[in-house]
Scaffold this motif. Structure first.
Motif, PDB file in Angstrom:
ATOM      1  N   VAL A  22       0.868  -1.236   0.029  1.00  0.00           N
ATOM      2  CA  VAL A  22      -0.013  -0.221  -0.165  1.00  0.00           C
ATOM      3  C   VAL A  22       0.771   1.143   0.011  1.00  0.00           C
ATOM      4  O   VAL A  22       0.448   2.222  -0.782  1.00  0.00           O
ATOM      5  N   ALA A  68       1.815   1.610  -3.500  1.00  0.00           N
ATOM      6  CA  ALA A  68       0.971   2.182  -4.272  1.00  0.00           C
ATOM      7  C   ALA A  68       0.587   3.468  -4.325  1.00  0.00           C
ATOM      8  O   ALA A  68       0.251   4.210  -5.183  1.00  0.00           O
ATOM      9  N   TRP A  70       7.247  -6.954  -5.544  1.00  0.00           N
ATOM     10  CA  TRP A  70       6.056  -7.831  -4.617  1.00  0.00           C
ATOM     11  C   TRP A  70       6.238  -9.339  -4.933  1.00  0.00           C
ATOM     12  O   TRP A  70       6.122  -9.913  -4.178  1.00  0.00           O
ATOM     13  N   PRO A 107       1.224  -6.592   2.360  1.00  0.00           N
ATOM     14  CA  PRO A 107       0.151  -6.007   1.670  1.00  0.00           C
ATOM     15  C   PRO A 107       0.103  -4.709   2.205  1.00  0.00           C
ATOM     16  O   PRO A 107      -0.048  -3.647   1.608  1.00  0.00           O
ATOM     17  N   SER A 166      -5.786   0.784 -10.830  1.00  0.00           N
ATOM     18  CA  SER A 166      -5.188  -0.511 -10.453  1.00  0.00           C
ATOM     19  C   SER A 166      -4.735  -0.361  -8.938  1.00  0.00           C
ATOM     20  O   SER A 166      -4.674  -1.054  -8.042  1.00  0.00           O
ATOM     21  N   TRP A 167      -3.916   0.691  -8.932  1.00  0.00           N
ATOM     22  CA  TRP A 167      -2.939   0.983  -7.636  1.00  0.00           C
ATOM     23  C   TRP A 167      -4.084   1.649  -6.582  1.00  0.00           C
ATOM     24  O   TRP A 167      -3.944   1.293  -5.323  1.00  0.00           O
ATOM     25  N   ILE A 201      -6.199  -1.206  -4.768  1.00  0.00           N
ATOM     26  CA  ILE A 201      -5.170  -1.804  -3.721  1.00  0.00           C
ATOM     27  C   ILE A 201      -4.980  -1.112  -2.857  1.00  0.00           C
ATOM     28  O   ILE A 201      -5.082  -1.412  -1.483  1.00  0.00           O
ATOM     29  N   GLY A 247      -8.094  -2.658  -0.246  1.00  0.00           N
ATOM     30  CA  GLY A 247      -7.137  -3.983  -0.003  1.00  0.00           C
ATOM     31  C   GLY A 247      -7.480  -4.027   1.846  1.00  0.00           C
ATOM     32  O   GLY A 247      -7.891  -5.075   2.191  1.00  0.00           O
ATOM     33  N   PHE A 298      -4.396  -8.825  -3.969  1.00  0.00           N
ATOM     34  CA  PHE A 298      -3.241  -8.101  -4.339  1.00  0.00           C
ATOM     35  C   PHE A 298      -2.241  -8.566  -5.421  1.00  0.00           C
ATOM     36  O   PHE A 298      -2.092  -7.592  -6.332  1.00  0.00           O
ATOM     37  N   VAL A 340      -1.986  -6.073  -8.777  1.00  0.00           N
ATOM     38  CA  VAL A 340      -0.680  -5.980  -8.882  1.00  0.00           C
ATOM     39  C   VAL A 340      -0.244  -6.233 -10.470  1.00  0.00           C
ATOM     40  O   VAL A 340       0.449  -5.342 -11.221  1.00  0.00           O
TER      41      VAL A 340
END
Length: 323
Positions: free
Chosen positions: A18, A21, A44, A52, A109-110, A113, A117, A127, A131
């Motif tokens: 995170v 991200a 990752w 995460p 997408s980020w 997360i 998440g 995740f 990713v």
């Protein structure tokens, strides 16, 4: 012209996914976002970033990611026509539009997360999936903007609209809504139009762009839509089972949660999907403006686990489609 910021190092001080991200979301330059995303994905999957998130820390997620101001933004209704790739100008316009979409897809997408998440206590495979989606979207942006430069233009040369992020803001309080609208409706719409776009580039004599879209972007976008469908089903089935959400830790036994939940619900899989699809219809009608517009790329949608029972009823009323 394209920003000239150097690519970041593949090593970083991010302790959690995170944190990484958020660093990407707060980067203005889309090329840097793509490069940071590639480095973060490698860390990752190599285990260099192992957690995460930190369950004891709440990190604010920006309502709107940092963006360069080099792209002139207009309302979707004011966007100039892209044409059918018969001229160089049209091919440049279509590529610019595609690159802009991919630049937002990186952030989406980020964002999913970082925003959802921890909040939804999602398993590690959630995740992993996003990713990978983010990594793909960054590569798509880099390749498409590079191709645009080969055709004598650059990202930022033409106007664009931010409809994708408008939808993201409207679904910022619900992971189910975000998955339904952004990662099912919008991603699936991309699958509907890409074959025609590929044909237009090929008919216009631009096989290089057509090959890029056909061999890289198109097949990977199928997997992105599949991720949205997979995790929408997971959340619905988890709710049906009343599974407790552990807000503090992600236990190893949860890693295969989507498969376990699907197998455990009951033996009639079609019956199991009925409430899931009903939920999808209700959410799309609430959060997406207007009907879903045919024609639909049924083959690609099916490959993503997104059969006609998901989307055709959302077009029936307005278009008179047969169910």
């Amino acid at each position: 012209m394209e920003a000239s910021a150097p690519p970041p190092s593949s090593s970083s001080g991010d302790r959690t996914l995170v944190e990484a991200a958020l660093r990407i979301l707060n980067a203005e330059d889309p090329w840097v976002k793509a490069s940071l995303g590639e480095a973060t994905a490698k860390q990752w999957f190599d285990g260099l970033i192992s957690r995460p998130y930190d369950p004891s820390v709440n990190l604010p997620v920006p309502e709107r990611p940092a963006r360069l101001s080099n792209v002139k933004l207009v309302a979707p209704s004011l966007m100039p026509k892209l044409g059918k790739a018969g001229s160089l100008q049209s091919r440049q316009a279509i590529l610019h539009s595609l690159a802009h979409t991919e630049s937002w897809a990186i952030d989406l997408s980020w964002d999913i997360i970082a925003r959802f998440g921890k909040e939804e206590a999602m398993p590690r495979s959630f995740f992993d999936d996003f990713v990978k989606v983010a990594q793909d979207e960054g590569r798509h942006f880099t390749l498409l903007s590079g191709r645009l430069q080969e055709l004598g233009s650059f990202y930022g040369a033409l106007p664009a609209h931010d409809g994708l992020w408008d939808s993201a803001i409207q679904t910022s309080n619900s992971l189910l809504a975000r998955l339904a609208v952004e990662h099912c409706v919008h991603e699936a719409r991309g699958l509907d139009v890409l074959p025609t776009t590929i044909s237009r580039f090929r008919n216009g004599g631009d096989d290089a762009t057509a090959d890029l879209l056909e061999t890289v972007v198109y097949p990977e976008e199928v997997t992105h839509c599949a991720a949205g469908v997979k995790w929408f089903k997971y959340l619905c089935q988890r709710t049906q089972q009343g599974s407790p959400q552990d807000k503090d830790v992600q236990e190893d036994k949860k890693l295969q949660a989507p498969d376990q939940l699907s197998a455990a619900t009951n033996e009639n899989s079609e019956a199991n999907l009925d409430p899931v699809i009903d939920t999808f219809h209700a959410i799309v009608r609430t959060h997406f403006r207007g009907p879903l517009k045919p024609p639909f790329n049924e083959q690609a949608r099916q490959a993503a686990g997104f059969g006609p029972e998901w989307y055709k009823p959302l077009a029936v009323k307005e278009f008179g489609l047969a169910e």
